[in-house]
Scaffold this active site. Structure first.
Site, PDB file in Angstrom:
ATOM      1  N   ILE A 170      26.087 -31.562  44.048  1.00 43.48           N
ATOM      2  CA  ILE A 170      26.485 -30.234  44.535  1.00 43.48           C
ATOM      3  C   ILE A 170      25.522 -29.153  44.039  1.00 43.48           C
ATOM      4  O   ILE A 170      25.073 -28.296  44.816  1.00 43.48           O
ATOM      5  CB  ILE A 170      27.944 -29.919  44.108  1.00 43.48           C
ATOM      6  CG1 ILE A 170      28.913 -30.909  44.770  1.00 43.48           C
ATOM      7  CG2 ILE A 170      28.314 -28.484  44.472  1.00 43.48           C
ATOM      8  CD1 ILE A 170      30.329 -30.888  44.208  1.00 43.48           C
ATOM      9  N   ASP A 189      20.370 -28.837  33.039  1.00 44.20           N
ATOM     10  CA  ASP A 189      21.099 -30.114  33.155  1.00 44.20           C
ATOM     11  C   ASP A 189      20.621 -31.000  32.019  1.00 44.20           C
ATOM     12  O   ASP A 189      19.456 -30.898  31.605  1.00 44.20           O
ATOM     13  CB  ASP A 189      20.791 -30.768  34.521  1.00 44.20           C
ATOM     14  CG  ASP A 189      21.783 -31.881  34.876  1.00 44.20           C
ATOM     15  OD1 ASP A 189      21.931 -32.832  34.084  1.00 44.20           O
ATOM     16  OD2 ASP A 189      22.410 -31.788  35.945  1.00 44.20           O
ATOM     17  N   THR A 248      32.847 -23.237  41.101  1.00 40.26           N
ATOM     18  CA  THR A 248      33.513 -24.110  42.077  1.00 40.26           C
ATOM     19  C   THR A 248      33.637 -25.514  41.492  1.00 40.26           C
ATOM     20  O   THR A 248      33.814 -26.476  42.232  1.00 40.26           O
ATOM     21  CB  THR A 248      32.733 -24.184  43.416  1.00 40.26           C
ATOM     22  OG1 THR A 248      31.388 -24.593  43.137  1.00 40.26           O
ATOM     23  CG2 THR A 248      32.735 -22.860  44.150  1.00 40.26           C
ATOM     24  N   SER A 249      33.531 -25.633  40.151  1.00 44.96           N
ATOM     25  CA  SER A 249      33.531 -26.974  39.557  1.00 44.96           C
ATOM     26  C   SER A 249      34.885 -27.323  38.944  1.00 44.96           C
ATOM     27  O   SER A 249      35.694 -27.998  39.587  1.00 44.96           O
ATOM     28  CB  SER A 249      32.400 -27.092  38.544  1.00 44.96           C
ATOM     29  OG  SER A 249      32.194 -28.444  38.239  1.00 44.96           O
ATOM     30  N   ARG A 250      35.131 -26.892  37.728  1.00 46.41           N
ATOM     31  CA  ARG A 250      36.429 -27.135  37.089  1.00 46.41           C
ATOM     32  C   ARG A 250      36.809 -25.911  36.270  1.00 46.41           C
ATOM     33  O   ARG A 250      35.964 -25.322  35.581  1.00 46.41           O
ATOM     34  CB  ARG A 250      36.383 -28.371  36.175  1.00 46.41           C
ATOM     35  CG  ARG A 250      36.479 -29.709  36.896  1.00 46.41           C
ATOM     36  CD  ARG A 250      37.850 -29.934  37.567  1.00 46.41           C
ATOM     37  NE  ARG A 250      37.924 -31.206  38.285  1.00 46.41           N
ATOM     38  CZ  ARG A 250      37.650 -31.386  39.572  1.00 46.41           C
ATOM     39  NH1 ARG A 250      37.269 -30.348  40.308  1.00 46.41           N
ATOM     40  NH2 ARG A 250      37.767 -32.575  40.124  1.00 46.41           N
ATOM     41  N   ASP A 274      36.830 -20.769  42.375  1.00 45.78           N
ATOM     42  CA  ASP A 274      37.623 -21.654  43.241  1.00 45.78           C
ATOM     43  C   ASP A 274      38.544 -22.519  42.380  1.00 45.78           C
ATOM     44  O   ASP A 274      39.381 -23.240  42.905  1.00 45.78           O
ATOM     45  CB  ASP A 274      36.700 -22.562  44.073  1.00 45.78           C
ATOM     46  CG  ASP A 274      37.478 -23.415  45.068  1.00 45.78           C
ATOM     47  OD1 ASP A 274      38.294 -22.840  45.823  1.00 45.78           O
ATOM     48  OD2 ASP A 274      37.293 -24.650  45.080  1.00 45.78           O
ATOM     49  N   GLU A 279      45.243 -24.125  36.548  1.00 47.96           N
ATOM     50  CA  GLU A 279      45.641 -24.148  37.964  1.00 47.96           C
ATOM     51  C   GLU A 279      46.732 -25.164  38.286  1.00 47.96           C
ATOM     52  O   GLU A 279      47.442 -25.029  39.284  1.00 47.96           O
ATOM     53  CB  GLU A 279      44.426 -24.409  38.851  1.00 47.96           C
ATOM     54  CG  GLU A 279      43.851 -25.817  38.719  1.00 47.96           C
ATOM     55  CD  GLU A 279      42.632 -26.048  39.612  1.00 47.96           C
ATOM     56  OE1 GLU A 279      41.674 -25.265  39.530  1.00 47.96           O
ATOM     57  OE2 GLU A 279      42.645 -27.024  40.375  1.00 47.96           O
ATOM     58  N   HIS A 311      41.182 -23.710  44.894  1.00 47.86           N
ATOM     59  CA  HIS A 311      40.577 -25.048  44.861  1.00 47.86           C
ATOM     60  C   HIS A 311      40.407 -25.602  46.284  1.00 47.86           C
ATOM     61  O   HIS A 311      40.862 -26.703  46.607  1.00 47.86           O
ATOM     62  CB  HIS A 311      41.428 -25.999  44.007  1.00 47.86           C
ATOM     63  CG  HIS A 311      40.629 -27.127  43.413  1.00 47.86           C
ATOM     64  ND1 HIS A 311      40.827 -27.586  42.134  1.00 47.86           N
ATOM     65  CD2 HIS A 311      39.628 -27.894  43.918  1.00 47.86           C
ATOM     66  CE1 HIS A 311      39.997 -28.590  41.873  1.00 47.86           C
ATOM     67  NE2 HIS A 311      39.262 -28.792  42.958  1.00 47.86           N
TER      68      HIS A 311
END
Ligand code: NAD
Length: 346
Positions: A170, A189, A248-250, A274, A279, A311
């Site tokens: 992603i 990374d 938008t990951s966790r 997101d 959540e 999400h």
């Protein structure tokens, strides 16, 4: 495409019963539309799987679960006792399944490792563009015949520096889309890919340099113990004043308390989420008629420079089709004692 086996190695189940938990209409539609080479009888439940609800899987060959089902040792033990032999996750993440307990019980666990990285990468941009260009506010204004532009000033993405944390499937796509906007892209990374970075004109750097130089920081690493609260009071303080965060990951990658403090002080220019730290039990459900008990989520919702979706980054036709294809395929394979589809067994 599914391949019909030349011969089956074990007991052939003419009809496979699958108990599907935490389902919504879109899950049911796409799973029912999947056409594996075997007859699956879906038993859909709206509630989530846990040790308390596991009896609902009585008689099932497989259970199918999503991100918030609690598939712990007690739950797995009950499933096993009822004859379930396969847990099919219809998502990529598997932090909610006790894999060691499943292995001990001889239960096969499969997931859908990559259904559409494009869906999530594109939603990352959708969130950022909406927040930055105030599209959500403009939409509401114009519907009320308010054609004023006051308060809708955004900024060009062109020429900005974007920091991508996590250059897996992603993160790479998100980086490439940002490059298409004419952004400078920095990346961090633990596993770098210099050839990809060179081809895409992306610069790998360390985390501190990325945070200090980026106008926009976008999170694409999985949730591991070492990535929990990756963005916290100290790391957020390193970010440029006015910088934007997209996650938008966790949810648990960000310390929400620190995020709120940085928004209140004005240090952060905007935040698009997101996913949210707490959540579970809130996202995916309609709580519009009840008092929200989560004070931090309530506070986040009050900021004009915060945009939250529930999400939904994965929610595209292509992703749901692929999730259903792989999930149904694995149910047939496992119940015929055949190997799981490549790369899907945990
Ligand atoms: P991936 O496994 O392809 O990539 C993850 C990358 O993170 C890898 O390159 C890995 O080396 C890197 N990484 C791991 N630990 C790290 C660390 N400690 N520091 C820096 N980098 C680290 O995963 P992906 O398919 O790109 O998905 C990324 C995440 O997106 C998933 O883990 C999931 O949490 C999230 N996701 C969200 C949605 C959604 O609907 N919002 C949907 C799918 C996936």
């Amino acid at each position: 495409m599914f391949e019909l086996p030349s011969r089956t190695r074990g007991a052939f189940h003419q009809r496979m019963l699958v108990a599907v938990f935490d389902t919504k209409p879109y899950d049911r539609n796409y799973l029912q539309a999947a056409r594996p080479p075997g007859k699956i009888e879906w038993s859909f439940h709206e509630f989530r799987l846990s040790a308390q609800t596991a009896p609902a899987a009585a008689g099932a060959d497989s259970v199918c679960v999503f991100v918030n089902d609690r598939v712990d040792a007690a739950c797995l033990e009950l499933l096993h006792r009822q004859g379930v032999r396969h847990v099919a996750l219809r998502c990529a993440g598997f932090n909610n399944v006790d894999l060691a307990a499943a292995k001990q019980l001889g239960l096969v666990v499969t997931r859908v490792p990559a259904y559409s990285p494009h869906a999530v990468a594109e939603h990352t941009l959708a969130l950022l563009l909406t927040l930055n260009r105030r599209i959500h506010r403009a939409y509401n204004r114009v519907r009320e015949q308010n054609f004023s532009l006051n308060g809708l000033v955004g900024f060009d993405l062109f020429g900005k520096t974007v920091g991508i944390i996590g250059t897996g499937k992603i993160g790479r796509l998100a980086a490439q889309i940002f490059r298409g906007f004419g952004c400078h892209v920095l990346a961090y990374d633990t596993q770098t890919d210099p050839a990809w970075a060179q081809a895409q004109q992306v610069t790998y750097t360390d985390l501190n340099a990325l945070l200090e130089q980026s106008d926009i920081v976008s999170l694409h690493v999985p949730l591991f113990p070492e990535t929990l609260h990756l963005l916290n009071e100290q790391t957020i303080a390193r970010m440029k004043p006015g910088a934007h965060i997209v996650n938008t990951s966790r949810g648990k990658l960000i310390d929400t308390t620190a995020l709120i403090a940085a928004l209140k002080s004005g240090h952060l220019g905007g935040v698009a989420l997101d996913v949210y730290e707490e959540e579970e039990g809130i996202f995916f459900e309609d709580h519009s008629g009840v008092v929200l008990q989560d004070d931090e989520l309530s506070r986040l919702l009050t900021f004009p420079n915060v945009l939250i979706t529930s999400h939904q980054a994965f929610l595209t036709h292509e992703a749901l089709t692929e999730i259903a294809r792989v999930t149904a395929g694995n149910i047939v394979h496992i119940n015929r004692d055949e190997p799981a589809l490549e790369g899907t067994q945990l």
